[in-house]
Design an enzyme around this catalytic site. Structure first.
Site, PDB file in Angstrom:
ATOM      1  N   TRP A 240      -2.846  -2.749  -1.601  1.00  8.60           N
ATOM      2  CA  TRP A 240      -2.512  -4.166  -1.734  1.00  8.60           C
ATOM      3  C   TRP A 240      -3.364  -4.855  -0.674  1.00  8.60           C
ATOM      4  O   TRP A 240      -3.129  -4.700   0.517  1.00  8.60           O
ATOM      5  CB  TRP A 240      -1.028  -4.387  -1.475  1.00  8.60           C
ATOM      6  CG  TRP A 240      -0.571  -5.791  -1.737  1.00  8.60           C
ATOM      7  CD1 TRP A 240      -0.144  -6.313  -2.920  1.00  8.60           C
ATOM      8  CD2 TRP A 240      -0.477  -6.853  -0.774  1.00  8.60           C
ATOM      9  NE1 TRP A 240       0.190  -7.633  -2.764  1.00  8.60           N
ATOM     10  CE2 TRP A 240       0.001  -7.987  -1.463  1.00  8.60           C
ATOM     11  CE3 TRP A 240      -0.748  -6.962   0.588  1.00  8.60           C
ATOM     12  CZ2 TRP A 240       0.215  -9.206  -0.838  1.00  8.60           C
ATOM     13  CZ3 TRP A 240      -0.544  -8.179   1.210  1.00  8.60           C
ATOM     14  CH2 TRP A 240      -0.065  -9.290   0.502  1.00  8.60           C
TER      15      TRP A 240
ATOM     16  N   ASN B 247      -1.784   2.008   5.732  1.00 13.79           N
ATOM     17  CA  ASN B 247      -0.897   0.952   5.260  1.00 13.79           C
ATOM     18  C   ASN B 247      -0.537   0.116   6.474  1.00 13.79           C
ATOM     19  O   ASN B 247       0.035   0.649   7.425  1.00 13.79           O
ATOM     20  CB  ASN B 247       0.356   1.589   4.631  1.00 13.79           C
ATOM     21  CG  ASN B 247       1.421   0.560   4.295  1.00 13.79           C
ATOM     22  OD1 ASN B 247       1.121  -0.615   4.114  1.00 13.79           O
ATOM     23  ND2 ASN B 247       2.661   1.008   4.211  1.00 13.79           N
ATOM     24  N   GLY B 248      -0.888  -1.160   6.457  1.00 14.71           N
ATOM     25  CA  GLY B 248      -0.587  -2.015   7.605  1.00 14.71           C
ATOM     26  C   GLY B 248      -1.750  -2.932   7.903  1.00 14.71           C
ATOM     27  O   GLY B 248      -2.660  -3.091   7.084  1.00 14.71           O
TER      28      GLY B 248
ATOM     29  N   CYS C 246       0.845  -1.184   0.000  1.00 11.89           N
ATOM     30  CA  CYS C 246       0.000   0.000   0.000  1.00 11.89           C
ATOM     31  C   CYS C 246       0.889   1.245   0.000  1.00 11.89           C
ATOM     32  O   CYS C 246       1.918   1.299   0.649  1.00 11.89           O
ATOM     33  CB  CYS C 246      -0.927   0.105   1.201  1.00 11.89           C
ATOM     34  SG  CYS C 246      -2.068  -1.265   1.337  1.00 11.89           S
TER      35      CYS C 246
ATOM     36  N   GLU D 223      17.690 -17.517  -7.593  1.00 16.86           N
ATOM     37  CA  GLU D 223      17.275 -16.162  -7.974  1.00 16.86           C
ATOM     38  C   GLU D 223      16.695 -16.159  -9.396  1.00 16.86           C
ATOM     39  O   GLU D 223      15.685 -15.505  -9.663  1.00 16.86           O
ATOM     40  CB  GLU D 223      18.481 -15.210  -7.846  1.00 16.86           C
ATOM     41  CG  GLU D 223      18.246 -13.789  -8.292  1.00 16.86           C
ATOM     42  CD  GLU D 223      17.146 -13.049  -7.524  1.00 16.86           C
ATOM     43  OE1 GLU D 223      16.641 -13.568  -6.530  1.00 16.86           O
ATOM     44  OE2 GLU D 223      16.784 -11.950  -7.968  1.00 16.86           O
TER      45      GLU D 223
ATOM     46  N   HIS E 214      18.347 -36.536  -6.917  1.00 18.07           N
ATOM     47  CA  HIS E 214      17.661 -36.966  -5.690  1.00 18.07           C
ATOM     48  C   HIS E 214      16.170 -36.647  -5.737  1.00 18.07           C
ATOM     49  O   HIS E 214      15.516 -36.596  -4.701  1.00 18.07           O
ATOM     50  CB  HIS E 214      18.304 -36.309  -4.465  1.00 18.07           C
ATOM     51  CG  HIS E 214      19.740 -36.692  -4.303  1.00 18.07           C
ATOM     52  ND1 HIS E 214      20.135 -37.934  -3.854  1.00 18.07           N
ATOM     53  CD2 HIS E 214      20.882 -36.018  -4.587  1.00 18.07           C
ATOM     54  CE1 HIS E 214      21.452 -37.997  -3.842  1.00 18.07           C
ATOM     55  NE2 HIS E 214      21.936 -36.840  -4.299  1.00 18.07           N
TER      56      HIS E 214
ATOM     57  N   ARG F  91       3.942  -0.254  -4.814  1.00 18.51           N
ATOM     58  CA  ARG F  91       3.717  -0.787  -3.470  1.00 18.51           C
ATOM     59  C   ARG F  91       2.408  -1.569  -3.353  1.00 18.51           C
ATOM     60  O   ARG F  91       2.151  -2.224  -2.345  1.00 18.51           O
ATOM     61  CB  ARG F  91       3.695   0.355  -2.450  1.00 18.51           C
ATOM     62  CG  ARG F  91       4.975   1.154  -2.393  1.00 18.51           C
ATOM     63  CD  ARG F  91       4.830   2.287  -1.414  1.00 18.51           C
ATOM     64  NE  ARG F  91       4.683   1.807  -0.068  1.00 18.51           N
ATOM     65  CZ  ARG F  91       5.677   1.526   0.759  1.00 18.51           C
ATOM     66  NH1 ARG F  91       6.913   1.714   0.359  1.00 18.51           N
ATOM     67  NH2 ARG F  91       5.453   1.085   1.966  1.00 18.51           N
TER      68      ARG F  91
ATOM     69  N   LYS G 267       6.000  -4.345  -3.810  1.00 17.02           N
ATOM     70  CA  LYS G 267       7.450  -4.144  -3.732  1.00 17.02           C
ATOM     71  C   LYS G 267       7.986  -4.342  -2.317  1.00 17.02           C
ATOM     72  O   LYS G 267       8.962  -5.031  -2.115  1.00 17.02           O
ATOM     73  CB  LYS G 267       7.797  -2.742  -4.244  1.00 17.02           C
ATOM     74  CG  LYS G 267       9.285  -2.443  -4.267  1.00 17.02           C
ATOM     75  CD  LYS G 267       9.990  -3.269  -5.307  1.00 17.02           C
ATOM     76  CE  LYS G 267      11.482  -3.033  -5.321  1.00 17.02           C
ATOM     77  NZ  LYS G 267      12.160  -4.100  -6.072  1.00 17.02           N
TER      78      LYS G 267
ATOM     79  N   LYS H  71      12.921 -14.999 -10.264  1.00 14.71           N
ATOM     80  CA  LYS H  71      12.612 -13.935 -11.235  1.00 14.71           C
ATOM     81  C   LYS H  71      11.562 -14.426 -12.223  1.00 14.71           C
ATOM     82  O   LYS H  71      10.604 -13.737 -12.513  1.00 14.71           O
ATOM     83  CB  LYS H  71      13.858 -13.498 -12.019  1.00 14.71           C
ATOM     84  CG  LYS H  71      14.871 -12.652 -11.305  1.00 14.71           C
ATOM     85  CD  LYS H  71      14.414 -11.276 -10.929  1.00 14.71           C
ATOM     86  CE  LYS H  71      13.700 -11.236  -9.618  1.00 14.71           C
ATOM     87  NZ  LYS H  71      14.402 -11.089  -8.408  1.00 14.71           N
TER      88      LYS H  71
ATOM     89  N   GLU I  13       7.995 -14.979 -10.518  1.00 16.74           N
ATOM     90  CA  GLU I  13       7.231 -13.822 -10.038  1.00 16.74           C
ATOM     91  C   GLU I  13       6.718 -12.924 -11.163  1.00 16.74           C
ATOM     92  O   GLU I  13       5.677 -12.300 -11.012  1.00 16.74           O
ATOM     93  CB  GLU I  13       7.979 -13.028  -8.968  1.00 16.74           C
ATOM     94  CG  GLU I  13       9.192 -12.274  -9.402  1.00 16.74           C
ATOM     95  CD  GLU I  13       9.862 -11.531  -8.250  1.00 16.74           C
ATOM     96  OE1 GLU I  13       9.194 -11.142  -7.286  1.00 16.74           O
ATOM     97  OE2 GLU I  13      11.091 -11.331  -8.327  1.00 16.74           O
TER      98      GLU I  13
HETATM   99  C1  AGP Z   1      12.278  -9.864  -5.338  1.00 15.91           C
HETATM  100  O1  AGP Z   1      12.197  -9.930  -6.712  1.00 15.91           O
HETATM  101  C2  AGP Z   1      11.030  -9.953  -4.638  1.00 15.91           C
HETATM  102  N1  AGP Z   1      10.054  -9.071  -5.125  1.00 15.91           N
HETATM  103  C3  AGP Z   1      11.050 -10.164  -3.142  1.00 15.91           C
HETATM  104  O2  AGP Z   1      11.439 -11.483  -2.969  1.00 15.91           O
HETATM  105  C4  AGP Z   1      11.947  -9.263  -2.257  1.00 15.91           C
HETATM  106  O3  AGP Z   1      13.290  -9.515  -2.521  1.00 15.91           O
HETATM  107  C5  AGP Z   1      11.620  -9.532  -0.781  1.00 15.91           C
HETATM  108  O4  AGP Z   1      10.289  -9.188  -0.545  1.00 15.91           O
HETATM  109  C6  AGP Z   1      12.527  -8.812   0.167  1.00 15.91           C
HETATM  110  O5  AGP Z   1      12.413  -7.430   0.041  1.00 15.91           O
HETATM  111  P1  AGP Z   1      13.455  -6.454   0.725  1.00 15.91           P
HETATM  112  O6  AGP Z   1      14.775  -6.730   0.125  1.00 15.91           O
HETATM  113  O7  AGP Z   1      12.945  -5.083   0.415  1.00 15.91           O
HETATM  114  O8  AGP Z   1      13.435  -6.756   2.194  1.00 15.91           O
END
Ligand code: AGP
Length: 612
Positions: A77, A103-104, A2, A485, A508, A27, A607, A489, A492
């Site tokens: 969000w 927000n929260g 948010c 990673e 395994h 956000r 984000k 990517k 997501e």
């Molecule tokens: C990364 O592509 C993600 N969107 C997510 O995993 C992110 O890295 C995670 O939420 C941690 O965020 P931060 O580094 O702001 O703490």
């Protein structure tokens, strides 16, 4: 999660608030709304992205909505209540005089809601936030919004960043913070409150970061900050050095692509002034650790989430190998609830791009409560994690807007390389060995620049995989976290199921999945386990799997195993992840674009995850 914006000043509030919301859309983006306050309260909210709200406002009488000089806005969000017009913020009291954006998460909202309904309040949404508007209404006397907010937040359990306006006190905004970030931009006869500075920097670079359990009372000509007993607090105004260009797309189709292409610069910014060739040393002054404290480190514990956790895992490989200090890497969400054992000699390092991730922040507090030193590796200057850590390292990547983290990851890895080198220099690495590393580190930005020239050929590779529904990513050593990673990517932003594994683990279990519909991405630079990874490729090939390989330039032999090879320049192992991850970012980006996905705002994600 948010984004909230508040404005009071001389300009039409709708312009500043809508523009601010667009900056904060990363956000959260399932619904948005605005409340403008003058003698009356104008509210408009819409399910969907900010553009939907914007189009609805465009259809209205411009002169009418531009006559308000203060107001608040929100991009959501969803936590409580599905995304809909009704559940979008702002929420109002029974009389439609008070508007709240939040927000929260309010954990005790059900109890408060029951109490308020018994007292005759009429709730119109399924959100936790609406109770705040009614609670403020309950306490609102003598046009003293500050007092009512103070009493209301005293009853809340949970996290909040709040902005509140009332048509009985136009021009005034009250804000409150507990666990969700809020920044005040103090302009010339105008004030802007926002979840982060990206909504502020085009108006002023003078900011004040609110801390938890603080209240902010803002009018266009000034502001006051209080604690929850209404005792005044003096706070320093800080200058921010992000400029407007850094939060615009600069001709790229997406922020994610722009941020991938910024990496030669952002990696350089992460080591600039820190890797000193002349003395063969690394300077990380922000750590604020004495020689004695450095010497007493017996164990390093990295705590993070998501991509930042992957960076921590690379840190583990590097620090254990180069500095011979034991390292553990923890998911923040697990660490905070599992009664961790911390002892003297432990150094906790939390890693967070945003510096606001709720689980990481809670883990930081948990570690601090156990009496150990906690350092923070963050990007956002003034973020809560940066401020609550005992010391730390800023990664200086500039604003990262794309929800999928790219440049922040390579910057985190860069500072972890610096940390590993610094700790290793204190052990057995001599100045000459260090100079060799520093020289190679200085060459990395140009190598990344070169690698980015493969963009068009990676897009062509992506064309052959856009319809796949599963992917496997395999790597070993420092490139195992890179495999994780790469898979994160892809999943997501393209919604393709992808898993990362250590290459040797394939036999395994995951090998059962291999067939012609399961592409496998191998990260296989020339290193001591190269031959072993080759055997894994044979195993995939034998089962009809299609293979993409990230390999070292000049490795012609690899072609016999692969359907596609993407070459990266040869570097020392310590720097390898900085290069091998780049093609994986581009591959995920292109596959997602080809599938028609919104790469900057993938579904269900936000984000910075400021709720549990
Ligand atoms: C990364 O592509 C993600 N969107 C997510 O995993 C992110 O890295 C995670 O939420 C941690 O965020 P931060 O580094 O702001 O703490």
């Amino acid at each position: 999660m948010c984004g909230i914006v508040g404005y009071t000043g001389e300009r039409p509030a709708v312009d500043i608030i809508m523009n601010g919301l667009k900056r904060l859309e990363y956000r959260g983006y399932d619904s948005a709304g605005i409340a403008l306050v003058g003698d009356d309260l104008f509210i408009h909210k819409k399910n969907g992205k900010i553009s939907v709200l914007s189009e609805a406002l465009d259809m209205m009488d411009h002169n009418d909505i531009r006559r308000y000089h203060s107001g608040i806005g929100h991009t959501r969000w969803a936590t409580h209540g599905v995304p809909s017009d009704k559940n979008a913020h702002p929420h109002t009291d029974c009389n439609g005089e008070i508007a709240v954006v939040h927000n929260g998460i309010i954990e005790n909202f059900a109890v408060i809601k029951k109490m308020l309904i018994e007292k005759g309040h009429r709730m119109r949404s399924d959100t936790d936030t609406e109770v705040i508007a009614h609670l403020i209404e309950y306490y609102y006397r003598n046009n003293n919004l500050l007092d009512a907010v103070m009493k209301a937040v005293g009853k809340l359990v949970g996290t909040y960043g709040l902005c509140i306006v009332s048509s009985r006190e136009p021009g005034r905004i009250i804000a409150a913070r507990n666990g969700s970030p809020l920044v005040l931009g103090a302009g010339d006869y105008e004030m802007i409150i926002a979840s982060d500075v990206s909504a502020i920097i085009e108006h002023t670079n003078k900011v004040i970061y609110l801390d938890d359990r603080e209240l902010l009372d803002v009018r266009q000509d000034g502001f006051k900050i209080y604690d929850l007993d209404l005792k005044k607090i003096e706070k320093k105004i800080e200058d921010i050095d992000w400029d407007i260009k850094s939060i615009e797309k600069a001709g790229y189709d997406h922020f994610m692509l722009k941020e991938i292409f910024e990496q030669p610069e952002t990696i350089k910014n992460a080591f600039r002034g820190r890797a000193i060739r002349e003395t063969g040393s690394i300077r990380l002054d922000g750590l604020r650790l004495s020689e004695e404290e450095l010497a007493s480190i017996r164990r390093v514990i990295f705590i993070a989430c998501g991509t930042s956790w992957h960076a921590g895992l690379i840190g583990e490989y590097l620090i254990e190998e180069y500095a011979r200090i034991p390292v553990e890497v923890e998911y923040a969400s697990e660490f905070r609830y599992r009664k961790p054992i911390l002892k003297q000699g432990d150094l906790v390092i939390v890693i967070s791009q945003s510096g606001e991730t709720a689980d990481t922040l809670a883990a930081l507090r948990e570690a601090k409560s156990k009496g150990v030193k906690v350092l923070g590796i963050t990007n956002v200057v003034g973020s809560t994690i940066a401020r609550e850590s005992d010391g730390g390292i800023y990664i200086h990547a500039g604003p990262e807007i794309g929800v999928a983290s790219t440049k922040a990851f390579t910057s985190q890895v860069t500072v972890l390389i610096l940390l590993a080198l610094m700790l290793s220099r204190r052990k057995d690495m001599n100045a000459d060995e260090m100079r060799v590393c520093i020289d190679q580190l200085h060459e990395i930005p140009d190598k990344v620049r070169l690698l980015l020239q493969s963009n068009a050929s990676i897009r062509r590779i992506a064309e052959g995989f856009q319809d796949n529904t599963n992917f496997l990513y395999l790597g070993r050593g420092v490139n195992f976290p890179v495999a994780l990673e790469g898979a994160l990517k892809l999943k997501e932003i393209s919604y393709i199921h992808a898993e990362g594994y250590p290459a040797a683990e394939m036999k395994h279990g995951p090998i059962a999945l291999i067939d012609e519909d399961m592409p496998v991405v191998f990260i296989a630079p020339k290193d001591i386990i190269y031959e072993k990874v080759i055997s894994n490729m044979e195993e995939v090939k034998a089962r009809g799997g299609r293979i993409i390989i990230i390999a070292t330039e000049g490795d012609d032999r690899i072609q016999e195993y692969s359907d596609h090879v993407i070459y990266v320049p040869e570097v020392k192992k310590i720097f390898s992840p900085l290069l091998t991850v780049i093609p994986l970012q581009l591959l995920a980006y292109h596959i997602a674009v080809l599938r028609g996905c919104n790469v900057d705002q993938p579904r269900n994600l936000a984000k910075s995850v400021t709720v549990e």
